[in-house]
Design a protein around this motif. Structure first.
Motif, PDB file in Angstrom:
ATOM      1  N   LEU A 313       0.801  -1.227   0.000  1.00 34.06           N
ATOM      2  CA  LEU A 313       0.000   0.000   0.000  1.00 34.06           C
ATOM      3  C   LEU A 313       0.831   1.272   0.000  1.00 34.06           C
ATOM      4  N   THR A 314       2.075   1.217   0.401  1.00 32.57           N
ATOM      5  CA  THR A 314       2.949   2.354   0.690  1.00 32.57           C
ATOM      6  C   THR A 314       2.429   3.088   1.925  1.00 32.57           C
ATOM      7  N   PRO A 315       3.278   3.792   2.645  1.00 31.97           N
ATOM      8  CA  PRO A 315       2.819   4.460   3.877  1.00 31.97           C
ATOM      9  C   PRO A 315       1.612   5.383   3.683  1.00 31.97           C
ATOM     10  N   PRO A 316       1.601   6.278   2.669  1.00 36.55           N
ATOM     11  CA  PRO A 316       0.392   7.116   2.503  1.00 36.55           C
ATOM     12  C   PRO A 316      -0.848   6.284   2.217  1.00 36.55           C
ATOM     13  N   GLY A 317      -0.712   5.267   1.386  1.00 40.02           N
ATOM     14  CA  GLY A 317      -1.849   4.422   1.079  1.00 40.02           C
ATOM     15  C   GLY A 317      -2.350   3.670   2.293  1.00 40.02           C
ATOM     16  N   PHE A 318      -1.434   3.194   3.146  1.00 37.34           N
ATOM     17  CA  PHE A 318      -1.808   2.469   4.352  1.00 37.34           C
ATOM     18  C   PHE A 318      -2.627   3.361   5.278  1.00 37.34           C
ATOM     19  N   VAL A 319      -2.140   4.577   5.498  1.00 40.83           N
ATOM     20  CA  VAL A 319      -2.840   5.502   6.389  1.00 40.83           C
ATOM     21  C   VAL A 319      -4.210   5.859   5.832  1.00 40.83           C
ATOM     22  N   LEU A 320      -4.280   6.131   4.542  1.00 35.96           N
ATOM     23  CA  LEU A 320      -5.549   6.537   3.942  1.00 35.96           C
ATOM     24  C   LEU A 320      -6.534   5.370   3.867  1.00 35.96           C
ATOM     25  N   CYS A 321      -6.048   4.139   3.784  1.00 36.55           N
ATOM     26  CA  CYS A 321      -6.949   2.990   3.868  1.00 36.55           C
ATOM     27  C   CYS A 321      -7.609   2.915   5.238  1.00 36.55           C
ATOM     28  N   ILE A 322      -6.849   3.202   6.280  1.00 38.15           N
ATOM     29  CA  ILE A 322      -7.422   3.232   7.627  1.00 38.15           C
ATOM     30  C   ILE A 322      -8.457   4.344   7.733  1.00 38.15           C
ATOM     31  N   VAL A 323      -8.131   5.516   7.163  1.00 35.65           N
ATOM     32  CA  VAL A 323      -9.094   6.613   7.163  1.00 35.65           C
ATOM     33  C   VAL A 323     -10.360   6.195   6.411  1.00 35.65           C
ATOM     34  N   GLY A 324     -10.187   5.542   5.282  1.00 30.51           N
ATOM     35  CA  GLY A 324     -11.340   5.074   4.515  1.00 30.51           C
ATOM     36  C   GLY A 324     -12.175   4.079   5.289  1.00 30.51           C
ATOM     37  N   ALA A 325     -11.530   3.200   6.068  1.00 28.56           N
ATOM     38  CA  ALA A 325     -12.280   2.244   6.881  1.00 28.56           C
ATOM     39  C   ALA A 325     -13.138   2.960   7.914  1.00 28.56           C
ATOM     40  N   VAL A 326     -12.576   4.002   8.512  1.00 29.21           N
ATOM     41  CA  VAL A 326     -13.344   4.777   9.488  1.00 29.21           C
ATOM     42  C   VAL A 326     -14.523   5.485   8.823  1.00 29.21           C
ATOM     43  N   VAL A 327     -14.252   6.093   7.663  1.00 32.62           N
ATOM     44  CA  VAL A 327     -15.313   6.787   6.940  1.00 32.62           C
ATOM     45  C   VAL A 327     -16.406   5.807   6.526  1.00 32.62           C
ATOM     46  N   SER A 328     -15.988   4.633   6.027  1.00 30.69           N
ATOM     47  CA  SER A 328     -16.955   3.622   5.594  1.00 30.69           C
ATOM     48  C   SER A 328     -17.795   3.139   6.764  1.00 30.69           C
ATOM     49  N   ALA A 371      -7.926  -0.934  -1.739  1.00 28.95           N
ATOM     50  CA  ALA A 371      -8.034   0.170  -2.690  1.00 28.95           C
ATOM     51  C   ALA A 371      -9.401   0.851  -2.595  1.00 28.95           C
ATOM     52  N   LEU A 372     -10.452   0.088  -2.352  1.00 31.68           N
ATOM     53  CA  LEU A 372     -11.782   0.679  -2.207  1.00 31.68           C
ATOM     54  C   LEU A 372     -11.840   1.598  -0.993  1.00 31.68           C
ATOM     55  N   LEU A 373     -11.214   1.189   0.104  1.00 35.50           N
ATOM     56  CA  LEU A 373     -11.163   2.059   1.284  1.00 35.50           C
ATOM     57  C   LEU A 373     -10.334   3.305   1.000  1.00 35.50           C
ATOM     58  N   PHE A 374      -9.232   3.132   0.299  1.00 30.80           N
ATOM     59  CA  PHE A 374      -8.402   4.278  -0.108  1.00 30.80           C
ATOM     60  C   PHE A 374      -9.216   5.230  -0.981  1.00 30.80           C
ATOM     61  N   GLY A 375      -9.973   4.682  -1.920  1.00 33.54           N
ATOM     62  CA  GLY A 375     -10.789   5.517  -2.790  1.00 33.54           C
ATOM     63  C   GLY A 375     -11.833   6.297  -2.021  1.00 33.54           C
ATOM     64  N   LEU A 376     -12.430   5.662  -1.018  1.00 33.67           N
ATOM     65  CA  LEU A 376     -13.433   6.358  -0.209  1.00 33.67           C
ATOM     66  C   LEU A 376     -12.807   7.521   0.555  1.00 33.67           C
ATOM     67  N   ALA A 377     -11.594   7.315   1.072  1.00 29.08           N
ATOM     68  CA  ALA A 377     -10.926   8.378   1.831  1.00 29.08           C
ATOM     69  C   ALA A 377     -10.489   9.533   0.940  1.00 29.08           C
ATOM     70  N   THR A 378     -10.110   9.230  -0.287  1.00 24.46           N
ATOM     71  CA  THR A 378      -9.547  10.261  -1.179  1.00 24.46           C
ATOM     72  C   THR A 378     -10.550  10.766  -2.206  1.00 24.46           C
ATOM     73  N   ALA A 379     -11.812  10.372  -2.081  1.00 25.78           N
ATOM     74  CA  ALA A 379     -12.810  10.747  -3.091  1.00 25.78           C
ATOM     75  C   ALA A 379     -12.860  12.245  -3.378  1.00 25.78           C
ATOM     76  N   PRO A 380     -12.796  13.122  -2.370  1.00 25.31           N
ATOM     77  CA  PRO A 380     -12.860  14.561  -2.694  1.00 25.31           C
ATOM     78  C   PRO A 380     -11.755  15.011  -3.647  1.00 25.31           C
ATOM     79  N   VAL A 381     -10.571  14.436  -3.509  1.00 21.00           N
ATOM     80  CA  VAL A 381      -9.455  14.842  -4.365  1.00 21.00           C
ATOM     81  C   VAL A 381      -9.721  14.479  -5.827  1.00 21.00           C
ATOM     82  N   PHE A 382     -10.507  13.440  -6.056  1.00 23.65           N
ATOM     83  CA  PHE A 382     -10.795  12.985  -7.412  1.00 23.65           C
ATOM     84  C   PHE A 382     -12.151  13.481  -7.915  1.00 23.65           C
ATOM     85  N   ASP A 383     -12.759  14.394  -7.176  1.00 26.50           N
ATOM     86  CA  ASP A 383     -14.034  15.004  -7.567  1.00 26.50           C
ATOM     87  C   ASP A 383     -13.742  16.368  -8.173  1.00 26.50           C
TER      88      ASP A 383
END
Length: 539
Positions: A313-328, A371-383
């Motif tokens: 996941l790489t460190p940024p991806g790992f952290v953002l996956c955790i953020v995505g899990a919380v958001v989900s 990756a789905l959790l990462f996408g949920l966390a970073t969705a605003p950046v891709f909007d």
């Protein structure tokens, strides 16, 4: 009136074309750019020989592909080169990847580039499938974020460019999830058929795909509850692939009973056929299951977390996956599917602990749900609308944010160390390639080899590398398993030559074998061979 109508039609057509172009560019251009980035990363060292990390597993697949291409093209009897000169049918997964590579060989000639192209195609298709799952669960912006992580994940990149079956398994598994999500949203039989076909291929190319039955079952239960029992297309799409899978692996087991050759499906890899086994020295086999010692070892869990953090996941991806899990979890959006998917993969990591500890690619099934959790966390950046509102108007804001995202992703990929640790451009293992070429030049095309290319190796009996590069069949040993009685018996079985890349170690650790070769066989001169290489003709 006639003239006014003829003038209005081009204007309407032009507006319609502009609208379609706007929709196409607005929705699909970001995904196309993400896939292009994934292609660029996967195309690094595209022409390099198969001498990088995990070359053993790569060579196994291209060996079988070579046999298919040279004929006969018999999918029911995949042949290896380490089973002697006769029938070397091996117990293995359904050989879809070798078959596709063989088709490429027939069209374009045998080359590592052909083998890589096949796997890269599936790896890029995985980016698109994960994007579509994200769109169905969380929306377009989250789909784009999920696709980006698959595109730049160091492990997805490296293992998405070498000829191993795991990338195909993950692609088909994700495609099955996507199809069943759509089926329970539309009830279209076509989606059930696609889901069943994808699930069947996933199971056939590698059995751990069975873990996908967890998220698929959850999708069915969440969508239809007890009425799932009345969904004939769904049950057909589940039971028929399971029947085909059981049939194949029953057939594969019969191949083992006939030849004694296996890559380790139901039993440990690394054993010799029964006629030879009593004559060899100590052997070691590989089984992937965890044991109590591993499961109670804190180092195992630290190692797995560190690998997920740095390689997958790489460190940024790992952290953002955790953020995505919380958001989900807090939003409840699609949380069940991804949670069950993730838990299924993590249970596989624990249950098949030895395999996961040794082979990094065993954790590839983790990437789509992560990756789905990462996408949920970073969705605003891709909007694009959010970016234009919060960053800047017009096209400059999205472009600037896009460039920043790509730069961050490429930087994380670079600092993972995957190029130095896995691509290994400066330290490719060229010894089997040079030694194999020397054997090919110095022995007849129908020569049968006994080779020792490992000092102390798990399942040395299955080593395909030196034999593959020599374009010969034969038997493989390490210094633990090679014995004088084994050499004499193999000579009776048709072995014509003996080769080793470890002559000095053999003299030190197996002096009786070295004495036999020096005094009772004929040394064969070779050119451009490694320094410690020796070749002998067996009388």
């Amino acid at each position: 009136m006639h003239g006014s109508k003829s003038e209005a039609m081009p204007r309407d057509s032009g507006r319609l074309g502009a609208t379609l172009l706007s929709l196409l560019v607005g929705r699909w251009l970001p995904l196309a750019l993400i896939v292009l980035l994934g292609l660029i990363l996967r195309s690094q060292y595209f022409t390099a020989p198969l001498a990088d990390a995990h070359r053993w597993r790569q060579i196994d697949n291209v060996t079988i592909a070579r046999h298919f291409a040279e004929g006969p093209f018999d999918l029911l009897h995949p042949q290896v080169n380490w089973g002697g000169p006769g029938d070397a049918s091996v117990e293995m997964e359904f050989p879809l990847l070798p078959a596709l590579i063989a088709i490429g060989y027939l069209g374009f000639g045998e080359s590592p580039m052909v083998a890589r192209t096949v796997v890269i195609a599936f790896s890029l298709a995985l980016i698109g499938v994960v994007y579509l799952i994200g769109v169905n669960l969380y929306g377009i912006a989250a789909g784009r974020g999920a696709a980006l992580l698959i595109a730049v994940s160091p492990s997805a990149v490296y293992f998405g460019r070498i000829p191993i079956v795991d990338t195909l398994m993950v692609f088909f598994s994700a495609a099955a999830v996507l199809a069943f999500v759509r089926y329970f949203g539309t009830r279209r039989r076509r989606d059930a058929f696609i889901g069943g076909t994808a699930l069947g291929f996933a199971l056939l190319v590698k059995l751990p795909a069975a873990l996908m039955l967890g998220p698929v079952a959850y999708i069915a239960w969440r969508s239809a509850r007890r009425s799932t029992l009345r969904h004939t297309p769904f049950w057909t799409a589940i039971l028929l692939p399971l029947f085909v899978t059981v049939t194949w692996y029953w057939h594969a087991n019969n191949l083992y009973l006939e030849t004694g050759l296996t890559v380790g499906i139901w039993r440990g890899a690394g054993t010799y056929p029964p006629a030879l086994l009593p004559l060899v020295g100590p052997t070691s086999t590989f089984t992937g299951w965890a044991d109590a010692g591993l499961l109670t070892n804190l180092e195992f869990y630290e190692g797995m977390i560190g690998r997920i953090y740095g390689l997958h996941l790489t460190p940024p991806g790992f952290v953002l996956c955790i953020v995505g899990a919380v958001v989900s979890w807090r939003s409840g959006a699609g949380v069940g599917i991804v949670a069950v998917w993730m838990l299924a993969v993590l249970s596989f990591v624990v249950v098949v602990g030895q395999g996961n500890w040794i082979h990094e690619y065993y954790q590839l099934p983790l990437l789509p749900p992560a990756a789905l959790l990462f996408g949920l966390a970073t969705a605003p950046v891709f909007d694009g609308n959010w970016v234009r509102t919060c960053v800047a108007g017009g096209w400059r804001g999205p472009v600037a944010v896009g460039l920043a995202v790509v730069l961050s992703a490429v930087t994380a990929f670079h600092y993972s160390g995957v190029v130095e640790g896995y691509f290994r451009p400066g330290r490719l293992d060229m010894v089997p390639i040079r030694a194999g070429a020397a054997i090919d030049r110095a022995t007849p095309a129908n020569g049968v080899m006994v080779v020792v290319e490992h000092a102390h190796s798990v399942n040395a009996a299955n080593s395909p590398m030196l034999l593959y590069h020599a374009r010969r069949r034969g038997w493989s040993f390490d210094l633990d398993s090679i014995t004088v009685p084994a050499v004499l018996r193999l000579r009776a079985f048709g072995a014509t030559h003996f080769a080793t890349t470890l002559w000095a170690q053999m003299e030190a650790e197996r002096p009786e074998v070295a004495h036999l070769l020096e005094h009772e066989t004929e040394a064969v001169a070779t050119l451009d061979a490694p320094a410690d290489f020796r070749l002998f003709r067996l009388p």
